[in-house]
Design an enzyme around this catalytic site. Structure first.
Site, PDB file in Angstrom:
ATOM      1  N   GLY A   8     -16.856  45.647  72.338  1.00 14.20           N
ATOM      2  CA  GLY A   8     -15.588  45.342  73.006  1.00 14.20           C
ATOM      3  C   GLY A   8     -16.183  44.424  74.284  1.00 14.20           C
ATOM      4  O   GLY A   8     -15.108  44.431  75.132  1.00 14.20           O
ATOM      5  N   MET A  13     -12.691  45.605  80.232  1.00 16.26           N
ATOM      6  CA  MET A  13     -13.920  46.427  80.790  1.00 16.26           C
ATOM      7  C   MET A  13     -15.277  45.820  80.479  1.00 16.26           C
ATOM      8  O   MET A  13     -15.893  45.996  80.905  1.00 16.26           O
ATOM      9  CB  MET A  13     -13.704  47.773  80.131  1.00 16.26           C
ATOM     10  CG  MET A  13     -12.397  48.743  80.785  1.00 16.26           C
ATOM     11  SD  MET A  13     -12.528  48.756  82.351  1.00 16.26           S
ATOM     12  CE  MET A  13     -14.288  49.576  82.868  1.00 16.26           C
ATOM     13  N   ALA A 110     -12.356  61.710  79.228  1.00 21.18           N
ATOM     14  CA  ALA A 110     -10.899  61.285  79.548  1.00 21.18           C
ATOM     15  C   ALA A 110     -11.027  59.858  80.679  1.00 21.18           C
ATOM     16  O   ALA A 110     -10.335  59.022  80.807  1.00 21.18           O
ATOM     17  CB  ALA A 110     -10.170  62.010  79.598  1.00 21.18           C
ATOM     18  N   MET A 112     -13.815  57.821  83.272  1.00 22.21           N
ATOM     19  CA  MET A 112     -15.369  57.403  83.503  1.00 22.21           C
ATOM     20  C   MET A 112     -15.668  57.375  84.899  1.00 22.21           C
ATOM     21  O   MET A 112     -16.942  57.296  85.373  1.00 22.21           O
ATOM     22  CB  MET A 112     -15.702  56.211  82.782  1.00 22.21           C
ATOM     23  CG  MET A 112     -15.602  56.289  81.294  1.00 22.21           C
ATOM     24  SD  MET A 112     -16.578  57.797  80.634  1.00 22.21           S
ATOM     25  CE  MET A 112     -18.468  57.349  81.086  1.00 22.21           C
ATOM     26  N   HIS A 143       0.806  55.780  88.850  1.00 18.04           N
ATOM     27  CA  HIS A 143       0.535  54.604  88.338  1.00 18.04           C
ATOM     28  C   HIS A 143       1.440  53.346  88.347  1.00 18.04           C
ATOM     29  O   HIS A 143       2.402  53.490  88.634  1.00 18.04           O
ATOM     30  CB  HIS A 143       0.162  54.957  86.876  1.00 18.04           C
ATOM     31  CG  HIS A 143      -1.147  55.667  86.813  1.00 18.04           C
ATOM     32  ND1 HIS A 143      -1.170  57.025  86.750  1.00 18.04           N
ATOM     33  CD2 HIS A 143      -2.533  55.224  86.418  1.00 18.04           C
ATOM     34  CE1 HIS A 143      -2.596  57.524  86.693  1.00 18.04           C
ATOM     35  NE2 HIS A 143      -3.316  56.582  86.618  1.00 18.04           N
ATOM     36  N   HIS A 144       0.745  52.350  88.065  1.00 17.02           N
ATOM     37  CA  HIS A 144       1.580  51.001  88.100  1.00 17.02           C
ATOM     38  C   HIS A 144       2.755  51.071  86.912  1.00 17.02           C
ATOM     39  O   HIS A 144       2.930  51.980  86.276  1.00 17.02           O
ATOM     40  CB  HIS A 144       0.650  49.905  87.506  1.00 17.02           C
ATOM     41  CG  HIS A 144      -0.177  49.966  86.247  1.00 17.02           C
ATOM     42  ND1 HIS A 144       0.477  49.936  84.916  1.00 17.02           N
ATOM     43  CD2 HIS A 144      -1.164  50.840  86.127  1.00 17.02           C
ATOM     44  CE1 HIS A 144      -0.475  50.578  84.141  1.00 17.02           C
ATOM     45  NE2 HIS A 144      -1.595  50.907  84.890  1.00 17.02           N
ATOM     46  N   LYS A 147       2.407  51.293  82.780  1.00 13.26           N
ATOM     47  CA  LYS A 147       2.004  52.301  82.053  1.00 13.26           C
ATOM     48  C   LYS A 147       2.888  52.792  81.159  1.00 13.26           C
ATOM     49  O   LYS A 147       4.189  53.210  81.736  1.00 13.26           O
ATOM     50  CB  LYS A 147       1.382  53.302  83.119  1.00 13.26           C
ATOM     51  CG  LYS A 147       0.544  54.270  82.444  1.00 13.26           C
ATOM     52  CD  LYS A 147      -0.484  55.291  83.467  1.00 13.26           C
ATOM     53  CE  LYS A 147      -1.181  56.391  82.706  1.00 13.26           C
ATOM     54  NZ  LYS A 147      -1.934  55.998  81.937  1.00 13.26           N
TER      55      LYS A 147
HETATM   56  N1  LIG Z   1     -12.340  56.306  79.574  1.00 10.29           N
HETATM   57  C1  LIG Z   1     -12.040  55.596  80.591  1.00 10.29           C
HETATM   58  O1  LIG Z   1     -12.518  55.994  81.581  1.00 10.29           O
HETATM   59  C2  LIG Z   1     -11.423  54.431  80.320  1.00 10.29           C
HETATM   60  C3  LIG Z   1     -10.929  53.316  81.464  1.00 10.29           C
HETATM   61  C4  LIG Z   1     -10.560  52.335  81.050  1.00 10.29           C
HETATM   62  C5  LIG Z   1     -10.420  51.839  79.662  1.00 10.29           C
HETATM   63  N2  LIG Z   1     -10.498  52.514  78.886  1.00 10.29           N
HETATM   64  C6  LIG Z   1     -10.389  52.331  77.383  1.00 10.29           C
HETATM   65  O2  LIG Z   1     -11.272  51.255  76.757  1.00 10.29           O
HETATM   66  C7  LIG Z   1     -10.659  50.700  75.881  1.00 10.29           C
HETATM   67  C8  LIG Z   1     -10.804  49.146  76.211  1.00 10.29           C
HETATM   68  O3  LIG Z   1     -10.201  48.918  77.464  1.00 10.29           O
HETATM   69  P1  LIG Z   1      -9.825  47.265  77.912  1.00 10.29           P
HETATM   70  O4  LIG Z   1      -8.978  47.339  79.225  1.00 10.29           O
HETATM   71  O5  LIG Z   1     -11.251  46.567  78.184  1.00 10.29           O
HETATM   72  O6  LIG Z   1      -8.914  46.703  76.648  1.00 10.29           O
HETATM   73  P2  LIG Z   1      -9.122  45.262  76.171  1.00 10.29           P
HETATM   74  O7  LIG Z   1      -7.941  45.041  75.194  1.00 10.29           O
HETATM   75  O8  LIG Z   1      -9.090  44.236  77.428  1.00 10.29           O
HETATM   76  O9  LIG Z   1     -10.542  45.032  75.579  1.00 10.29           O
HETATM   77  C9  LIG Z   1     -10.693  45.278  74.306  1.00 10.29           C
HETATM   78  C10 LIG Z   1     -11.759  44.194  73.457  1.00 10.29           C
HETATM   79  O10 LIG Z   1     -12.144  44.868  72.031  1.00 10.29           O
HETATM   80  C11 LIG Z   1     -12.076  43.909  71.166  1.00 10.29           C
HETATM   81  N3  LIG Z   1     -11.717  44.510  69.960  1.00 10.29           N
HETATM   82  C12 LIG Z   1     -10.606  45.117  69.614  1.00 10.29           C
HETATM   83  N4  LIG Z   1     -10.480  45.312  68.405  1.00 10.29           N
HETATM   84  C13 LIG Z   1     -11.809  45.345  67.799  1.00 10.29           C
HETATM   85  C14 LIG Z   1     -12.416  45.307  66.646  1.00 10.29           C
HETATM   86  N5  LIG Z   1     -11.802  45.938  65.849  1.00 10.29           N
HETATM   87  N6  LIG Z   1     -13.651  45.094  66.309  1.00 10.29           N
HETATM   88  C15 LIG Z   1     -14.307  44.439  67.578  1.00 10.29           C
HETATM   89  N7  LIG Z   1     -13.725  44.207  68.744  1.00 10.29           N
HETATM   90  C16 LIG Z   1     -12.294  44.540  68.821  1.00 10.29           C
HETATM   91  C17 LIG Z   1     -10.889  42.930  71.751  1.00 10.29           C
HETATM   92  O11 LIG Z   1     -11.043  41.437  71.218  1.00 10.29           O
HETATM   93  C18 LIG Z   1     -11.047  42.929  73.370  1.00 10.29           C
HETATM   94  O12 LIG Z   1     -12.052  41.789  73.566  1.00 10.29           O
HETATM   95  C19 LIG Z   1      -9.326  50.996  75.680  1.00 10.29           C
HETATM   96  O13 LIG Z   1      -9.061  52.119  74.659  1.00 10.29           O
HETATM   97  C20 LIG Z   1      -8.826  51.679  77.260  1.00 10.29           C
HETATM   98  O14 LIG Z   1      -7.728  52.594  77.018  1.00 10.29           O
HETATM   99  C21 LIG Z   1     -10.885  53.958  78.900  1.00 10.29           C
END
Ligand SMILES: NC(=O)c1ccc[n+]([C@@H]2O[C@H](COP(=O)([O-])OP(=O)(O)OC[C@H]3O[C@@H](n4cnc5c(N)ncnc54)[C@H](O)[C@@H]3O)[C@@H](O)[C@H]2O)c1
Length: 251
Positions: A8, A13, A110, A112, A143-144, A147
């Site tokens: 991703g 992120m 849940a 990080m 939260h914002h 959400k």
């Molecule tokens: N655990 C934590 O602390 C935490 C914190 C922030 C975000 N998250 C999670 O992380 C994930 C990503 O968050 P984000 O804000 O960066 O989202 P985002 O939508 O900005 O980024 C996701 C990226 O993944 C790519 N993608 C989507 N489906 C794909 C696939 N099938 N194959 C390859 N690439 C693919 C997209 O093109 C995009 O660039 C979400 O599930 C979010 O909830 C978790």
């Protein structure tokens, strides 16, 4: 040097982590995986793990639940540890994570952020002392206004970390408007505030006789999740099979 595959990599992120890792000389990204790529990263980007021919010490995943099965296939077949951060995994995928963690190291949390995970640890200690002394526990999260879910997964995880100390005997109460009765000592009230651009605030309140103790965490940007994930990746590289959490990273 720890070599990372960023799953991703072109998302919010993924790019946050790309920038964090650029400033760190102990870790580098050797490949990215993303459906969309305009070639701006200084590492090769593949559309899926099936196309990726580069080996790494650890994978950092902030992608999409739909891509998690391909990620786990790659991790198990190559023995590459995974810091798994995508949310919204199905029950089947969660069961698979448990099963696959017998073959490869998987770290899932849940939230990080190092701060939230440290508070979870401290809450157990605080609750063990304060609950027998008659303190009530309430959690307020903010939260914002975009959400969708409430309360936050982090608020539930904070409540869970206390509840585990008491054999899961606490009941979570989300709404007191429908019942006119005093709170029970075995409940944790969890309230959600939504507005503006608040990144994420969590207050865990221990309210006792004539005194209140509040554990408070404020997130000012999503970068803190990225920093936690990079710390977790350094920890997980080279680890054997198992299901890890941020708890172990903090020890
Ligand atoms: N655990 C934590 O602390 C935490 C914190 C922030 C975000 N998250 C999670 O992380 C994930 C990503 O968050 P984000 O804000 O960066 O989202 P985002 O939508 O900005 O980024 C996701 C990226 O993944 C790519 N993608 C989507 N489906 C794909 C696939 N099938 N194959 C390859 N690439 C693919 C997209 O093109 C995009 O660039 C979400 O599930 C979010 O909830 C978790």
């Amino acid at each position: 040097m720890v070599n990372v595959i960023m799953h991703g990599c072109n998302g919010h992120m993924g790019q946050t982590i790309t920038n964090i890792i650029k400033e760190d000389n102990e870790i580098q990204i050797v490949a990215g995986i993303d459906l969309f790529d305009d070639g701006h990263n200084d590492y090769p980007v593949f559309k899926s793990f099936a196309d990726c021919n580069i080996k790494a010490d650890v994978i950092i995943d902030f992608c999409n639940a739909k891509a998690v099965d391909g990620l786990l296939d790659y991790a198990v077949s190559t023995g590459t540890p995974v810091v798994l951060c995508s949310t919204g995994l199905s029950d089947e995928q969660l069961a698979r994570v448990n099963e696959d963690s017998k073959k490869v190291a998987i770290l899932r949390s849940a939230n990080m952020s190092l701060g939230v995970n440290l508070i979870m640890k401290l809450l157990k200690e605080a609750a063990a002392k304060l609950v027998p002394a008659g303190f009530d526990i309430e959690i307020v999260e903010k939260h914002h206004n975009l959400k969708l879910d409430a309360p936050s997964g982090t608020a539930i995880a904070l409540a869970d970390s206390i509840n585990e100390e008491f054999d899961n005997s606490y009941e979570y109460v989300y709404d007191r408007s429908q019942r006119r009765q005093k709170r029970d000592s075995k409940e944790i009230g969890i309230s959600a505030v939504r507005g503006g651009t608040i990144v994420g605030d969590h207050d865990v309140i221990f309210a006792g006789q004539d005194e209140v103790i509040t554990f408070s965490h404020t997130a000012y940007s999503k970068a803190l999740f990225g920093k936690g994930a990079v710390t977790a990746a350094k920890y997980l590289a080279g680890k054997g099979p198992g299901l890890y959490t941020m708890k172990e990273v903090l020890e």
